[in-house]
Structure formats: C-alpha cells, structure tokens
Design a protein around this motif. Sequence first.
Motif, PDB file in Angstrom:
ATOM      1  N   CYS A 207       0.834  -1.209   0.000  1.00 47.21           N
ATOM      2  CA  CYS A 207       0.000   0.000   0.000  1.00 47.21           C
ATOM      3  C   CYS A 207       0.866   1.256   0.000  1.00 47.21           C
ATOM      4  CB  CYS A 207      -0.906   0.006   1.227  1.00 47.21           C
ATOM      5  SG  CYS A 207      -1.977   1.446   1.289  1.00 47.21           S
ATOM      6  N   LEU A 208       0.694   2.092  -1.014  1.00 51.15           N
ATOM      7  CA  LEU A 208       1.556   3.268  -1.107  1.00 51.15           C
ATOM      8  C   LEU A 208       1.213   4.333  -0.064  1.00 51.15           C
ATOM      9  CD1 LEU A 208       2.062   3.601  -4.955  1.00 51.15           C
ATOM     10  CD2 LEU A 208       3.453   2.416  -3.276  1.00 51.15           C
ATOM     11  N   PRO A 209      -0.065   4.682   0.130  1.00 48.21           N
ATOM     12  CA  PRO A 209      -0.336   5.713   1.145  1.00 48.21           C
ATOM     13  C   PRO A 209      -0.402   5.154   2.562  1.00 48.21           C
ATOM     14  CG  PRO A 209      -2.345   5.180  -0.016  1.00 48.21           C
ATOM     15  CD  PRO A 209      -1.276   4.342  -0.639  1.00 48.21           C
ATOM     16  N   LYS A 210      -0.104   3.873   2.730  1.00 45.81           N
ATOM     17  CA  LYS A 210      -0.153   3.243   4.055  1.00 45.81           C
ATOM     18  C   LYS A 210      -1.539   3.374   4.680  1.00 45.81           C
ATOM     19  CE  LYS A 210       4.119   2.502   3.482  1.00 45.81           C
ATOM     20  NZ  LYS A 210       4.111   1.400   2.553  1.00 45.81           N
ATOM     21  N   SER A 211      -2.535   3.133   3.849  1.00 45.13           N
ATOM     22  CA  SER A 211      -3.909   3.183   4.337  1.00 45.13           C
ATOM     23  C   SER A 211      -4.317   1.866   4.956  1.00 45.13           C
ATOM     24  CB  SER A 211      -4.867   3.462   3.180  1.00 45.13           C
ATOM     25  OG  SER A 211      -4.661   4.744   2.710  1.00 45.13           O
ATOM     26  N   ILE A 212      -3.512   0.840   4.725  1.00 44.49           N
ATOM     27  CA  ILE A 212      -3.844  -0.464   5.283  1.00 44.49           C
ATOM     28  C   ILE A 212      -2.811  -0.750   6.358  1.00 44.49           C
ATOM     29  CG2 ILE A 212      -2.532  -1.869   3.626  1.00 44.49           C
ATOM     30  CD1 ILE A 212      -5.089  -3.650   3.470  1.00 44.49           C
ATOM     31  N   THR A 213      -3.278  -1.252   7.475  1.00 41.18           N
ATOM     32  CA  THR A 213      -2.403  -1.477   8.621  1.00 41.18           C
ATOM     33  C   THR A 213      -2.528  -2.923   9.040  1.00 41.18           C
ATOM     34  OG1 THR A 213      -3.131   0.698   9.317  1.00 41.18           O
ATOM     35  CG2 THR A 213      -1.795  -0.524  10.868  1.00 41.18           C
ATOM     36  N   LEU A 214      -1.418  -3.508   9.422  1.00 41.08           N
ATOM     37  CA  LEU A 214      -1.469  -4.844   9.993  1.00 41.08           C
ATOM     38  C   LEU A 214      -1.378  -4.684  11.498  1.00 41.08           C
ATOM     39  CD1 LEU A 214      -1.446  -7.910   9.684  1.00 41.08           C
ATOM     40  CD2 LEU A 214       1.039  -7.786   9.601  1.00 41.08           C
ATOM     41  N   LYS A 215      -2.451  -5.095  12.165  1.00 42.27           N
ATOM     42  CA  LYS A 215      -2.471  -4.936  13.617  1.00 42.27           C
ATOM     43  C   LYS A 215      -1.296  -5.695  14.238  1.00 42.27           C
ATOM     44  CE  LYS A 215      -7.399  -5.244  13.405  1.00 42.27           C
ATOM     45  NZ  LYS A 215      -8.449  -6.175  13.766  1.00 42.27           N
ATOM     46  N   HIS A 216      -0.709  -5.126  15.235  1.00 42.50           N
ATOM     47  CA  HIS A 216       0.433  -5.676  15.966  1.00 42.50           C
ATOM     48  C   HIS A 216       1.740  -5.622  15.170  1.00 42.50           C
ATOM     49  CE1 HIS A 216       1.626  -7.239  19.730  1.00 42.50           C
ATOM     50  NE2 HIS A 216       2.282  -8.243  19.218  1.00 42.50           N
ATOM     51  N   PHE A 217       1.695  -5.239  13.900  1.00 44.53           N
ATOM     52  CA  PHE A 217       2.926  -5.033  13.134  1.00 44.53           C
ATOM     53  C   PHE A 217       2.785  -3.743  12.332  1.00 44.53           C
ATOM     54  CE2 PHE A 217       3.092  -9.552  14.067  1.00 44.53           C
ATOM     55  CZ  PHE A 217       4.402  -9.685  14.478  1.00 44.53           C
ATOM     56  N   THR A 218       2.415  -2.669  13.033  1.00 41.73           N
ATOM     57  CA  THR A 218       2.203  -1.405  12.343  1.00 41.73           C
ATOM     58  C   THR A 218       3.553  -0.756  12.031  1.00 41.73           C
ATOM     59  OG1 THR A 218       2.189  -0.121  14.375  1.00 41.73           O
ATOM     60  CG2 THR A 218       0.085  -1.045  13.673  1.00 41.73           C
ATOM     61  N   ASP A 219       3.518   0.194  11.130  1.00 38.53           N
ATOM     62  CA  ASP A 219       4.746   0.929  10.807  1.00 38.53           C
ATOM     63  C   ASP A 219       5.314   1.603  12.044  1.00 38.53           C
ATOM     64  OD1 ASP A 219       4.982   0.280   8.162  1.00 38.53           O
ATOM     65  OD2 ASP A 219       3.761   1.949   7.463  1.00 38.53           O
ATOM     66  N   GLU A 220       4.437   2.177  12.867  1.00 40.16           N
ATOM     67  CA  GLU A 220       4.905   2.833  14.096  1.00 40.16           C
ATOM     68  C   GLU A 220       5.707   1.847  14.931  1.00 40.16           C
ATOM     69  OE1 GLU A 220       1.710   3.312  13.289  1.00 40.16           O
ATOM     70  OE2 GLU A 220       1.425   5.485  13.225  1.00 40.16           O
ATOM     71  N   GLN A 221       5.130   0.654  15.092  1.00 39.49           N
ATOM     72  CA  GLN A 221       5.775  -0.331  15.959  1.00 39.49           C
ATOM     73  C   GLN A 221       7.113  -0.774  15.382  1.00 39.49           C
ATOM     74  OE1 GLN A 221       2.618  -3.186  16.150  1.00 39.49           O
ATOM     75  NE2 GLN A 221       1.373  -1.898  17.471  1.00 39.49           N
ATOM     76  N   ILE A 222       7.137  -1.058  14.097  1.00 37.16           N
ATOM     77  CA  ILE A 222       8.379  -1.560  13.500  1.00 37.16           C
ATOM     78  C   ILE A 222       9.443  -0.461  13.484  1.00 37.16           C
ATOM     79  CG2 ILE A 222       9.411  -2.514  11.403  1.00 37.16           C
ATOM     80  CD1 ILE A 222       6.743  -3.907  10.877  1.00 37.16           C
ATOM     81  N   VAL A 223       9.035   0.748  13.122  1.00 38.95           N
ATOM     82  CA  VAL A 223      10.005   1.850  13.102  1.00 38.95           C
ATOM     83  C   VAL A 223      10.524   2.108  14.521  1.00 38.95           C
ATOM     84  CG1 VAL A 223      10.286   4.329  12.717  1.00 38.95           C
ATOM     85  CG2 VAL A 223       9.127   2.939  11.002  1.00 38.95           C
ATOM     86  N   ALA A 224       9.621   2.082  15.501  1.00 42.69           N
ATOM     87  CA  ALA A 224      10.045   2.328  16.884  1.00 42.69           C
ATOM     88  C   ALA A 224      10.996   1.233  17.356  1.00 42.69           C
ATOM     89  CB  ALA A 224       8.823   2.403  17.804  1.00 42.69           C
TER      90      ALA A 224
END
Lengths: 140, 136, 274, 673
Positions: free
Chosen positions: D633-650
């Motif tokens: 997903c280019l605009p990151k409109s889809i999220t995988l719960k428990h493996f979100t971008d926030e979580q992985i980046v953090a």
Amino acid sequence: MYEPKIIGFLCNWCSYRGADTAGMARMKYPPNVKIIRVPCSGRISPELVLRTFREGADGVMVLGCHIGDCHYSTGNHRTAKRMPVLKRLLEYSGIDSDRLAINWVSAAEGEKFATVIKEFTEQISAMPPFAETMKMEETK
Amino acid sequence: MIEYKSVLTTCPYCGTGCTLHLQVLDGTLVGTLPAKEHPISQGGLCIKGWNVHAFVNHKDRLRTPMIRKNGKLEEATWEEALGLVAEKLGEFKAKSGPDSIALLTSAKCTNEENYLLQKFGRAVIGTNNVDHCARL
Amino acid sequence: MSDRLTSLREAIQQVFPQVDGVLGIRRGPGGIISPYLFHSEHPEELEALAIWPKEPLPDVLRKIQKAHPEAKLAIVCRGCEERGVVEMMKHSQLNWDNLTLIGLQCTKEEAEFCRCAKPYTVHAKIVVGEPIEGVPDPVTEKVAAMSREEKQEFWKEQFLHCIKCYGCRTICPQCFCNICTLEDEKFVETGRLPMPNPSMYHLIRAMHMTAKCVACRECEETCPADIPMAVHFRLIARDVQEMFSYETGAILEQKPPQLLVLEEGEYERTGLPH
Amino acid sequence: MSEKIGVYVCHCGSNIAGVVNVAEVSAWAGKELAKNGVVIARDYKFMCSSLGQELIEKDIKEHNLTRVVVAACSPHLHEPTFRNACARAGVNPYLFEMTNIREQDSWVTTDKLEATKKAKALIGAAVGRVVYQQPLSSLFVPIDPQVLIVGGGVTGIQAALEIADSGRKVFLVEREPTIGGHMAQFDKTFPTLDCSACILTPKMFDAGNHKNITLLTWSEVEKVEGYIGNFTVTIRKRARFITEDLCTGCGVCWEKCPKKVIDPVFEAGLGYRKAVYTPFPQAVPNYPVIDHENCTFFQKGTCKVCQKFCPTGAIDFEQQDEIITIKVGNIILATGWDLFDTRKVPNYGYGRLANVYTSLEFERLSNASGPTGGNIVLRDGKTVPKSVAIVHCVGSRDQNYHPYCSAICCMQSLKFAHLVEEKTGADVYNCYIDIRTPGKGYEEFYQRLLGEGTHFIRGKVAEITDAARNASEEGKLIVQVEDTLIGKQRRIPVDMVILSAAMEARHDAKEVAQKFGISCSHDDWFIERHPKLDPVATMTDGVFVAGACQGPKDIPASVAQGAAAAARVLSIIGQGEIEIEAATAIVDDVTCVGCTQCVSSCPYQAIEFQAERGKAYVIEALCKGCGTCVGTCLPKSITLKHFTDEQIVAEMIGAMTVMKSFEVVAPVPVEVA
C-alpha cells in the motif's frame, strides 16, 4: 575498525525460526545483526528499509522463506519482486546495494542462517560506516 | 453541463508573485496548477502555492470577525468588529500616546493594501511603528 | 504545428456529439495556456485550443470523472498522457469505458524537450499527427554511466536544492492518493531543509513510481530546483521491464508486476540468491 | 510518557546468565530506558516458571504497569506463557513484547561483553516497540468437527479409528485403490515377527466399515482453502470405472481380464496384476479399479471383457473423475514415505545385476501372498540362494544421498537375515556401518540373530559386481567390502544381494506441503511445530503430521504418532471454538484511495475492492496476517495490527539508538610539540 550496525527483518515462520535453530545448535556468529520479527518478508515495505538506512544502519537484511515455502503461500513473491527494485534504486542513488541483503532461510537452515549473518557482517565491516559515507546528519 | 476551467491568478502568499491556475470544477475549487508559461514562476510553485486552494473552502476558515466575549470567541458583524477596533485604538492612543501602537502587515496583502496600512499608521494614528512579516 | 492544431480541432468537432466534454488545453485570457473542458455547445471556444506546452491532463480528467462518474468524456492525450490514463485505469482511478482518447502525436522538438522514448499513443482510436521515433535521454544516460561515488555526489548536489514544495508529487498523474507517505513523519522528517542525505523523500517517491512512472516529465518541469528526478524513475522502469516484462501504459490488461506472484523465469532475472 | 513499562530479564539458569550479564542488563534498562517509560526492570532465574510469572503479575498490580517486556528465549516457545500471565494480571496480552536473548544472543555469541551489548540493544528495541502496541482482542471461530486424514497407511488408519471411535466424522483420503499403505506389502514385522497383514487387515476392515469414516480411495486432494476450524477441501475422486454401489467385489472382472501388467506399486515390480485389479485380496474397499493406461478397451477401443462378465453390471467405462468438496475443521497428513531409488547408487548394480533386490522387493518375495508364494528364490523363479548379502544404509547416512539415518533398516535387515536363514538355510552376510537397535525388544532381536549364525561385517560395501576373479566367484555376485574390524578388504561371493534402501520423503512432498501451507525440511520431510514438545502439530494451525511423512520411523512410532495427532485434533474439537489470528490487516476508509494494489497482492484473496465505495475491504476471517498488503500500500492506508509501521520503526529506532550509544568516539590524537 568499527562495529557495523545491522538491522535484520526476519519473517516469523522460516527465517526467525532458522535463527532459533542456529541458536539451538549453538552456532556462533557476530552479534551485529539485531533482529526484528515480522510475520512475512512481504510485510517489509521499501520505506521501512530506507528509514532504517536513514537512521544510520550500515546494513539491512530482509530474510524470508524460500520461494515456494512461504507460510503465507506467496507473500515472499512480493518481496522477491520489490526488493530487487529497491536494490537497484540504491545503486542508482550512489549507495552500495550490497548494504541491503535479501535472502531466504528456512526454519531448518540454522547453519545457513549463521553463514548468511557471518558473511553479511564481514561484507559490511569491509565498507566504511554508512553515515560517514553519506555525510549523514542525525535524525531528530 | 460539466464546467471545468482554470482561473489565472497570483499566489497570495508572498511577494514573489508566482502565477498559478486555480482549477474550478462546477464552481468549486479543486486544485492548483502552476502557470507554465508565466515569466515569474515558470511553471514552479512552493509548498504554499501548491496548496492555496486548500484554505478557501476549508471548514476551519474564519468567515466572519470574531470577538472574545467573556473569554470565548463569538461571531460578530464587520460593523461591530471595526467599531470595537476603532474604539480601542482611540482609547490606547489617548491614554498612552500613538507610539504605544504598532502595525504589522502581511505579505498576503497586496502592495496597495500594505501602502494603505502604513499610511493609516503614520497619518491617522501618528506612529512609525510599522512592520511586515516578510522582513522577519 | 498549425496543421496539427487544425486537425485536432476537426477531431474534437468529430467527437463532440458523442461526449459531454473534451478535455484539452486552451490559450486563455492573458495568453497563458491551461487545461480546459471544451463543450459541443461552444464550438467557438476551440479557437483558443492549444497543444503546447502540455499540461497534466490525466489528473484533471480524474478529478472531473470522480465528480461525474457517468459522464462521457474525451481527452486529448499525448503518448505520456495516454500511458497516464491507462495506469490510472489499472488502479481503479478512471473508468475506461466512459473515455474517448484523442491521440496527439508529438513532434521531434517536443519529444526532445521531454527526452521521450515513446512520444506517440498506442491505444487511441482517433489520432492526430504522425507518430515519430523516440529520442534518446542524455541525462539518464549520463547518470547511468556515472560511478557510484559520482552518482552519490550528483544526487546529493541535486537534492540539496530541493525546497520540498511537493510539486513533483502533486503534479504527478500517478500520485492520486488521498494521503501521502511523503507527508508521514515516520518516514520523511519534517522541518528540515536542505533535506538530510540520503533524501528519504526522493528515494521513497522513486520506489512508489515503480511500474507507475509514465515518463511525462511533468515533475521535472515543475521543479523549481530543476532536479532531474525522473532519471531515477526511468532507470527503475528499465529494470522492471527487463525483470518483469512490464511497461507502463503498454498493455491494458497487464497488472503492475510487483503485486503479483513470480512468473516463470522472473526470479532468475532479479539477481537474488538461490 | 504515560506508559509504565516493566522489563524482565531471564537468566534461563545459566543458558543466558552464563554469557549475558543479566544483572547489568536489567540495571541498565531500569536506568537508561526510564525515559522511554521503563519503571521497573528485574532479572530472574527462570521467568517462565510459575514464580517468574507471579513476579510479573505482582508488579503489574503493584506498579500499575501498562506494558511488559520479557527478554528470554524465543517467543515461539514462551510468548503464550507470558501473554497469559499479563492477561491474568489485567494487561492485554498484545501489550506484551518478548525479545529473544537466548537463541539469538547468548547461545550464538562467544564474547560475553558483546552478548550483553546485544541484549541491551534487543531490549531497547522491544521497549521502543511496546509503547506503540495496541490492545487487541481475538476473534473466535467455531470448529467444524469433521476431520480430513490424508494417507491411508497404518498411521492414517490409526488416526482415523481413534477419531471415528470418539464419534467424530473422518474423511480418509488415499491415492491408491486401497488403504493399507506400505505395511500391507510387508511380510513379517520386527522384532516380534508377527505377520504384517494379520495385524493390519483387521484395522483396515474396521476403518472400511466404520460408520464415522468416509473412505475416499483412488482420490487426491486438489485444493485446500480456509483456516483452522473451517477448511474447505476439494478432492478429486478419480474414475474407477466401477459403479461402487453395484460392485460386490466378487473378482470376476479381474479373473477374466486378458491384460496382465507388472504391478509397480504393491508388488514393487516383482509381480503381475490385471488391467482391472484390486492390489491384494484383502483390499479395503474391495472394489477394483480399471487401470486406464493399460486397459485394452481404453487403449484400443475394443475388449470390454470385464463388462461382459460382471454379474451386477458395475463396470462403467463412461465414468468421470468426481470433484468432491468437503468442509473440515482439522487435517492430519499421514502421506508416508517413498523407497530410495537404489539405481542412484550405480556401484551396487541394482537394475543391472538381476539378483540385486531392494528391501521392498524382498518383502514381497518373502511374503506368503507375494508373487512366489513366499519362496525366496532368485529372479529365475526357481533357484534357492545358498548365500545372501544384506547391504545396510543404502542411500542413508551417506553424504552423496541422504545424510540421515533411516531408522528402520538395521532392524529390517536383521529381520531379513532371519527370514532368509529360516526359509532357505543360506549363509547370510549383514554388511553394516553400525547396528542401531534402540527400541523395545530390538537389541534382544539382534542378540538372537548373532546367535543364529548370521555373519556380521562392519563396513560399507564398496561395490557389487559379477566380474569374477577366480573360479569360486564364477556366476556369483561379489560383494566388495572392507571389514573394518579386522582391517581387511573382503570379496564375498553370494547368490543374492538385498539392498536395505533408505526411506525418503514422498517425491511430491513439497507440492503437498505447499497445498496444505506447511513447510518441508532439507530432505523434504514435513516440519513439525517443535521437534520435541510438539511433534505432530505444524506451523499451520489445524494441520497435523503423523508417521513417516515427518521423518523416517518404524510401525510402532508411526502408530503412536497417528494416535497422538488424533488426540490433538480431538482436543481442538472439544474446545468447540478457537481463537484465530488477532493480528489481521485493516483498511482506513478515510485515506484509502481504492487503487486495488492490496487486492492484487493478497495471497489469500482476503481483500475485496468495493467498487461502490471505491475502497478496499479486508475479510477478517480470511486474513492470515502476513502484511503483504501493507508492504504494497503506497499511502499506508492499510495497517497490519500488531505489526504497524509505528511499531516496527520504533523497534528499529530502539535498537539503533542503543547501538549508537555504544559507539565510542575515537579520542583525538594530541600533538606533542
């Protein structure tokens, strides 16, 4: 000599287990790679890899199941398609694409895991620190 | 009939004077395009210019003057608002002298408006305390 | 030039009865060109019809069609714009069935301005002008031939001038998202100019252009810093074609390859380990 | 920071503490990560022990912890343990994060200082991540109590009977015309020497007549969709050309059939069958099959002898393959093994030298219902061998073929030696590398054989040849072997050689694994969830493995695994419903632009494009949580719960920050004047 900072994105089912297998067999490898567990290598968007480099990582690894063995059937097919493009982009931007390793390690391949880590760490150690190469400023 | 046209105008944000086309679809602003052939901006814009259309119909845009009454902003008429400003300015000038008042104007105003404001400051209020955001 | 303009007017006149509007370019008041939707009710407006410089018409078309999904629209499109329309269609941003394409073939001068490899349409049924061969892209070739260190220096110098106007993103016919990763603080730092090296903005944008860039060069044209960013996109497009046999805008039914499973022989071409 | 994080560092006895300085790590976490929200950091001998878990639970209550990080072993081992502990103390299990400082640190790092630093970086990452974790609740789905068992060998039969006896419905799918598998081919079973058929056929009969078992022989699974509790399985029931409802199994058809063909499967190529056949008289079900490839009618267009003679009119040449779709909640794979192709060892001469036999051929040769009626004779069909050599480890324990030990060959070879000696009185030579007899009564059997006068030669056979060097070798097969116990090369002339060939994974094991969403080891054996603690489950919930498809094993072990898999399945059925993946993908309707990239990239067709809304939509029950859509997903409109971008980046920043903090700035050399 510096200690390269490497982040490894490993799929939960094959590569992460492969790392566990290496551990269970007490195989020794350098400690530079810090592993981040994701469900599937297909989860790793190019943005995450680029962001990791921006943070100052000297190398990034994306390890998944072998093609055909993906726990999610074909999740890693997408990895095999988008990551080569990212590697080429790095090269076109003047970044050594060898800093990004894409490989496949199954749950049984503890030995391969250790070898892959060892070789990649050695390869990155031979390069100058990424932040230095890029004259990179710290992130805020 | 579907109406789509581009309206040529100057970017209101700063003194550079970039020229742009506001895209109007059925009477509503839907976007901004730079004017390719214009000698000033030559088809380029900055982040503000690219987004000039956004504030026009924004829900948070102020559409009437607001006066703070009992600690809360309330909508007012122009009569009421300008009356209040005139009254207060007169009050301050009488009490503390004209130099107790400063006038700040904006790059988002036209040259003519800026001229008028400094004229107002110097001729009506009687102060040289006039400044402009683009100088900062 | 005038020949093409006359033929184009005729072509539009011909299409008028079947459509609710024809999207093209007009030389408006003030003598400056802009996109315009021509109507059969006002054929006299075609007097102001223009063809050069080009404008980002596919994106305008998308906006109009979104507001009027049932409307039958025609668009005057060059090769790049046709590719733009096709790729938008593949991403469900345009309804192909309600569109009529009026192809406009570029001249050698125009193609050279855009360093265009395919300055002609392939899908449009109505075509104005004669197709010509593509022209070489010396900028891309120059960068491709650079050493790694030279590339790094080159881009660092280029991106240093970026003022982060987001113009390249905004004008791109393929950047139609409602929100943009480039505005996501997790990935692109805010409030930093010049942008820190490596430029996350440009690299992420280049990745997002995988199998999407239609080589219209609108981004480069609108860039106030004259950054030749499409060089990245073109180089990647070559790779995508070589690895996954995909060319933007070429085949209507072909989906972007990075979304699909590997086909026979593709893996071998990616250069990944076995 | 409003979050209160507790960090727990496990010693794992000396497994971690022996290498990582756990006390230092926990002190460091308490101090350096306080700014990230860590309010308490402890180290403890065994975090997974009940005392360790209580420690966490107590801290959660006393210190009002909102998030918990445990640094211990692999989350694959103890993540559920600690999630449960958190849940008991009132913290949502998804607000817990586990980091692996054993398998991926203390066990693999030599330098203690480095291992300690790595542990810190990993904890830094986990703390960074845990802050962004969101409470999730699991979705519960009902379990379909029907079970699919693939493979009708003794393992599959055992599993089927166990489950069917408990009152649950079982579909038993078998590729061959009959169930029974390899065990039906064997003569005697070691070490008790009871007749294989005598103990197997009652079980086959039970399975065939059980009201809860639906036998689908001559059938193969084509497609598996769904997830634990709700699989939809498509099975191709190949045309038998026999109407099962009419057939009585009288056998007239195969008696009358004029076409005789070599039976490569059941008779291992030693015997014949007809073009219409049942593999053996006790076959279950007892309906024959017409072999399309060899049937004269199908090949030449005339014959139909079987149809003429069939008393019930059961022969149907028009019959088509039938596609059956069934719904099951659990699947047991018991697809068994293949015999190593001994032609791959050219120096043993199989296929070239007539009297070299494979172990499976010998089973048929020795079997009373086999092609020779149990007479052990040479290929000429009459000569009784006077001397027989048995070669162990053919294809096993051999770097050129399979490095593993096939587990059964030693005992099988001993059994062969006994049978040869008993039936022919021939001299028997067992050429072995090692004799391995770990099993109840196995060593005793070996001792018995030693007493029976069998020759044992410790050495790997180099060559089997018919090139005689002297008169005594003339017309014989010569086994060239180094007897390593006496350090001499020996040439043993014999009449017959039996190759104890390796067990190997089914030739199509990889395809089958892919079909069922499980994985294979190097040697194509199916991989179990845990080699010791979870030997019959797989990484795919609801799919179990049993018997030799998981690795070489003998009959008792296979039967035990069949029963074990059945028990696992019954325990799931007993739960009634099961928790499925909570970490699924979700689309943000506001930002989704409907570009359909995620729809194309989902491996499970779990995302649909809702054209009327212009948005993508995730069907939660089909989503397996791989996150491929998120990567796309280019605009990151889809999220995988428990493996979100926030979580992985953090998590990444957490690790990077700690690593950077270790970088010592090189001292600037001072110039001495």
